[in-house]
Design an enzyme around this catalytic site. Structure first.
Site, PDB file in Angstrom:
ATOM      1  N   ASP A  95      14.467  -4.530  44.666  1.00 54.37           N
ATOM      2  CA  ASP A  95      14.477  -3.454  43.675  1.00 54.37           C
ATOM      3  C   ASP A  95      15.431  -2.331  44.063  1.00 54.37           C
ATOM      4  OD1 ASP A  95      12.451  -5.063  42.770  1.00 54.37           O
ATOM      5  OD2 ASP A  95      11.093  -3.426  42.283  1.00 54.37           O
ATOM      6  N   ARG A 134       3.899   9.789  50.563  1.00 50.69           N
ATOM      7  CA  ARG A 134       4.935  10.109  49.580  1.00 50.69           C
ATOM      8  C   ARG A 134       5.499  11.525  49.712  1.00 50.69           C
ATOM      9  NH1 ARG A 134       5.504   5.231  49.913  1.00 50.69           N
ATOM     10  NH2 ARG A 134       5.050   3.838  48.163  1.00 50.69           N
ATOM     11  N   ASP A 146       3.378   6.699  42.078  1.00 48.85           N
ATOM     12  CA  ASP A 146       4.397   7.148  43.026  1.00 48.85           C
ATOM     13  C   ASP A 146       5.514   7.941  42.368  1.00 48.85           C
ATOM     14  OD1 ASP A 146       3.155   6.251  45.279  1.00 48.85           O
ATOM     15  OD2 ASP A 146       4.247   4.364  45.390  1.00 48.85           O
ATOM     16  N   SER A 191       2.403  -6.713  45.629  1.00 51.18           N
ATOM     17  CA  SER A 191       3.168  -5.509  45.866  1.00 51.18           C
ATOM     18  C   SER A 191       2.489  -4.765  47.002  1.00 51.18           C
ATOM     19  CB  SER A 191       3.198  -4.638  44.602  1.00 51.18           C
ATOM     20  OG  SER A 191       3.795  -3.390  44.873  1.00 51.18           O
TER      21      SER A 191
END
Length: 401
Positions: free
Chosen positions: A15, A95, A124, A176
């Site tokens: 990605d 994050r 996210d 994922s």
């Protein structure tokens, strides 16, 4: 939108490799690929090489493990942060740190834009972008998944092949995953059906409780001001200590969680998590608080935990309200000093004992034996006063019999 230079949060996977090339083509400007080392197992030399081969002007790998433990994990665990009663916020805590370092690099490198690979369905994107906005509102934000037409894995693969980006030939990981020092998460694949149980061979941090040792592991954790500082009497720096907790807990099958949670964007999501060291740390910390925190202080603090945890989950780490709550949480921790003894055994973490020089537990008051410090007759007036309003309601016949 006119952009001169972009810093991309880059993992080296399909990605973000596609995003790297797409940004370069779409904006016709240099792109810096930035990766945060927060404890995930990664071949950083390979990540660097792939980033450069894909067209990055520069690849920057930032070692943030120490900062992650000291400035994000420990503050959250001082507050007993937990989302919806189960989730220990492994991704949520990472994050804002990633975003903070990305902003620092953008300012250092003279970039005027930042980009990430989060999709338009997840949490996210919110966490990254709230971090950018709070720390550097002048930066432009590029979220390719919300704007481009590469809307399927097949289209990503086709773009990658057309641009000589290596596509993994191994079987695609059906999940994922997000991995860091605090946890690893699994979503997607068979887990999208909430009736399916996870495959045992999926887990990376923990052994199956059934295969854990038959002999318990007993450890002692020392705390100062709510932070762990030693294991079995050996003082350690925070990163080394937390790494050791992960090892001990993982070996004993502790820290697995299967959860359907409510995402901030509005949908429910099923995730499976491994948080070994964090699970042990939270149990030990709360156990020590049971003897070192005043009853009313604990009630107020516990009432704030859901709000504090929700702020972190929703991406508001860099916000005045989170900082306010953090100060309050840390104020309660001044007396959380002492030692907790724990038994780690086949997926369970069991408190065996706790002691502190700041303990509010007094055996002379609590004993069932004869004592000279507590007049049991005082309880008569205490009960009558507390029951007065119930008596008045009872005289009105308000309770069914």
């Amino acid at each position: 939108m006119s952009v001169n230079k972009i810093v991309l949060a880059y993992s080296g996977g399909l990605d973000t490799s596609v995003i790297l090339k797409w940004l370069e083509q779409e904006y016709q400007c240099p792109v810096i690929a930035y990766s945060a080392d927060i404890g995930q197992k990664e071949d950083w030399e390979a990540v660097t090489a792939k980033g450069m081969a894909t067209g990055a002007e520069k690849v920057i790998i930032s070692d943030l493990k120490k900062e992650f433990v000291e400035d994000y994990i420990f503050p959250a665990f001082r507050a007993n942060a937990i989302y919806e009663g189960s989730y220990l916020l492994g991704t949520s805590l990472a994050r804002p740190l990633i975003a903070k370092e990305q902003v620092r690099i953008a300012e250092q490198e003279g970039a005027d834009a930042v980009s990430h690979g989060a999709t338009g369905k997840g949490n996210d994107q919110v966490r990254f972008e709230l971090g950018y906005i709070g720390l550097a509102p002048q930066l432009k934000i590029i979220a390719p998944w919300r704007t481009w037409n590469l809307t399927s894995r097949q289209k990503l693969v086709e773009f990658a092949k057309a641009n000589n980006i290596p596509v993994p030939v191994t079987k695609k990981n059906p999940y994922s995953c997000d991995e860091n020092l605090l946890h690893i998460s699994y979503e997607g694949g068979i887990l999208e059906d909430t009736w399916n149980q996870p495959d045992e061979d999926m887990f990376k941090f923990t052994v199956s409780p059934e295969k854990a040792p038959d002999v318990p592991t007993v450890i002692e954790i020392d705390f100062v001001a709510g932070n762990p500082v030693a294991i079995n009497g050996d003082k350690m720096e925070p990163l080394a200590l937390f790494t050791m907790l992960n090892k001990l807990a993982g070996e004993n099958g502790i820290g697995r969680l299967d959860l359907v949670e409510n995402r901030y964007v509005g949908m429910k999501s099923r995730g499976v998590y491994e948080t070994p060291g964090g699970t042990v740390l939270r149990i030990a910390h709360r156990d020590l608080e049971s003897i070192t925190l005043d009853r009313e202080v604990m009630k107020i603090r516990d009432s704030l935990v859901p709000r504090y945890s929700e702020l972190i989950y929703n991406g508001f780490w860099f916000s005045p309200e989170r900082e306010l709550l953090q100060s309050t949480m840390d104020q309660t921790q001044k007396t959380v000093n002492g030692t907790v003894r724990l038994k780690l055994y086949k997926g369970n973490c069991i408190s065996l004992g706790r002691k502190s020089d700041f303990s509010l537990y007094q055996e002379s008051f609590a004993t069932f034996e004869e004592d000279e410090v507590y007049d049991q007759g005082d309880a008569t007036g205490f009960i009558r006063l507390n029951g007065l309003r119930l008596k008045i309601n009872g005289l009105q016949g308000r309770y069914s019999k």
